[in-house]
Design an enzyme around this catalytic site. Structure first.
Site, PDB file in Angstrom:
ATOM      1  N   ARG A  99       0.740  -1.394   0.099  1.00  0.00           N
ATOM      2  CA  ARG A  99      -0.176   0.014  -0.030  1.00  0.00           C
ATOM      3  C   ARG A  99       0.864   1.221   0.050  1.00  0.00           C
ATOM      4  O   ARG A  99       1.584   1.339   1.071  1.00  0.00           O
ATOM      5  CB  ARG A  99      -0.804  -0.019   1.178  1.00  0.00           C
ATOM      6  CG  ARG A  99      -1.556   1.301   1.392  1.00  0.00           C
ATOM      7  CD  ARG A  99      -2.827   1.191   2.546  1.00  0.00           C
ATOM      8  NE  ARG A  99      -3.811   0.676   1.954  1.00  0.00           N
ATOM      9  CZ  ARG A  99      -5.137   0.653   2.459  1.00  0.00           C
ATOM     10  NH1 ARG A  99      -5.383   1.266   3.664  1.00  0.00           N
ATOM     11  NH2 ARG A  99      -5.976  -0.075   1.991  1.00  0.00           N
TER      12      ARG A  99
ATOM     13  N   CYS B 280     -16.534   1.467   0.697  1.00  0.00           N
ATOM     14  CA  CYS B 280     -15.141   0.568   1.079  1.00  0.00           C
ATOM     15  C   CYS B 280     -14.979   0.596   2.529  1.00  0.00           C
ATOM     16  O   CYS B 280     -14.044  -0.463   2.840  1.00  0.00           O
ATOM     17  CB  CYS B 280     -14.195   1.001   0.132  1.00  0.00           C
ATOM     18  SG  CYS B 280     -13.641   2.794   0.301  1.00  0.00           S
TER      19      CYS B 280
HETATM   20  N1  NVA Z   1     -10.037   6.694  -0.948  1.00  0.00           N
HETATM   21  C1  NVA Z   1      -9.763   5.946   0.240  1.00  0.00           C
HETATM   22  C2  NVA Z   1      -9.750   4.581   0.359  1.00  0.00           C
HETATM   23  C3  NVA Z   1      -9.568   4.158   1.791  1.00  0.00           C
HETATM   24  C4  NVA Z   1      -9.730   2.391   1.769  1.00  0.00           C
HETATM   25  C5  NVA Z   1      -8.272   6.319   0.697  1.00  0.00           C
HETATM   26  O1  NVA Z   1      -7.452   6.304  -0.335  1.00  0.00           O
HETATM   27  O2  NVA Z   1      -7.961   6.890   1.913  1.00  0.00           O
HETATM   28  N1   CP Z   2     -11.036  -0.598   2.575  1.00  0.00           N
HETATM   29  C1   CP Z   2      -9.949  -0.541   2.987  1.00  0.00           C
HETATM   30  O1   CP Z   2      -8.892  -0.715   2.273  1.00  0.00           O
HETATM   31  O2   CP Z   2      -9.745  -0.348   4.383  1.00  0.00           O
HETATM   32  P1   CP Z   2      -8.132  -0.236   5.043  1.00  0.00           P
HETATM   33  O3   CP Z   2      -7.814   1.232   4.467  1.00  0.00           O
HETATM   34  O4   CP Z   2      -8.508  -0.189   6.547  1.00  0.00           O
HETATM   35  O5   CP Z   2      -7.528  -1.221   4.700  1.00  0.00           O
END
Ligand code: NVA
Ligand code: CP
Length: 305
Positions: free
Chosen positions: A103, A262
């Site tokens: 991530r 999400c």
């Molecule tokens: N758009 C959000 C999604 C989190 C799962 C973010 O990038 O923070």
């Molecule tokens: N939806 C999602 O990716 O959640 P987290 O940011 O908690 O991993």
């Protein structure tokens, strides 16, 4: 399958549905507590440059259930691209682990990671997209409706990473996708153009949220300020106010509308408590399916199905 899963665009339509078939099977086995050590002896390095609940928990749990082991590497541990170059980390981890999930902020970094890693790399969210999430979401809609065809799926809010993955899904699988954002927060034009040119899906941009959700089968939203955009949160709250998913907005959808998010949700901002906790919300089914769909993705990338 390609070596890596960085975008839904990396998959063919057949591969997407093969992943869904395997997801169904693995979900059943998990529910029945039937052992399925398909990745026994495998290790997954999980690199996080941003916080996470679902992604970390579901990948770590999923790898354990598959008989393998996952290592959580926090933003402090690696400092990818800061303490050490992305390409060096890629080559080092490839000597220790069988798979990487990352991530990261910059999408170019995950592409570099994948280029230099000899093992499969899975995208656990970048500033550009969030492919594992939308695979889980589409699977969840399939579970509830039995099909994705002839459903009007409306994404409302920011034209962000989650919106891009929906567009990339529409690039590969025929759906009717409506994206409703303020004019200055529309999704990436190149992503949109590629999906439209593929000609499989109907993809509309409709700024007016009421018009957008008319007769919707699915209403999907996400936070207005994503991770890394905290400084813009206050101004965005003003701009996005008309895009809140609330009871009044749902009055314009189909009566059996499914509401998705999400998560994490900013309750009272992009979605009200009443809707998130209400009878149309399937957000926790969505969250659960992250586990099952990601297990299927890992098994596929390992070449074990
Ligand atoms: N758009 C959000 C999604 C989190 C799962 C973010 O990038 O923070
Ligand atoms: N939806 C999602 O990716 O959640 P987290 O940011 O908690 O991993």
């Amino acid at each position: 399958m390609k070596k890596d899963f960085l975008s839904i665009a990396d998959l063919t339509q057949d591969e997407i549905f093969e992943i869904f078939d395997l997801t169904r099977d693995l979900k059943q086995k998990t529910r029945n507590r039937e052992p399925h050590p398909i990745l026994q002896g495998y290790t997954l390095a999980m690199i996080f440059a941003k916080p996470s609940a679902r992604t970390r928990i579901s990948f770590e749990t999923g790898m354990f259930q598959l008989g393998g082991h996952a290592l959580y590497l926090s933003p402090q541990d690696i400092g990818i691209g800061k303490r050490e170059a992305v390409k060096d980390i890629a080559r080092v981890i490839s000597r220790y682990n069988d798979m990487i999930m990352a991530r990261l902020f910059d999408h170019a970094d995950i592409e570099e990671l994948a280029e230099y890693a000899s093992v499969p790399v899975i995208n656990g969210l970048t500033d550009y997209n969030h492919p594992c999430q939308i695979m889980a979401d589409a699977f969840t809609i399939l579970e509830h409706r039995g099909t994705l065809e002839n459903l009007k799926i409306v994404y409302i809010g920011d034209g962000n990473n989650v919106a891009h993955s929906w567009i990339n899904f529409a690039y590969r699988v025929p759906i009717h996708l409506v994206i409703s954002t303020p004019r200055d927060y529309q999704p990436d034009p190149a992503t949109l153009q590629r999906a439209r040119e593929a000609g499989l899906s109907t993809i509309e941009l409709i700024s007016d949220p009421v018009e957008a959700v008319r007769d919707a089968d699915v209403v999907y939203t996400d936070v207005w300020a994503s991770m890394g955009q905290e400084d813009e949160a206050e101004i965005r709250k003003q701009i996005f106010k008309p895009y809140q998913v609330n009871q009044e907005l749902l009055a314009h959808t189909r009566k059996d509308v499914l509401v998705m998010h999400c998560l994490p949700a900013h309750r009272g901002e992009e979605i009200t408590d009443e809707v998130l906790d209400g009878p149309h919300s399937i957000v926790f089914d969505e969250a659960e399916n992250r586990l099952h769909v990601q297990k299927a993705i890992m098994v596929k990338l390992a070449g074990k199905a």
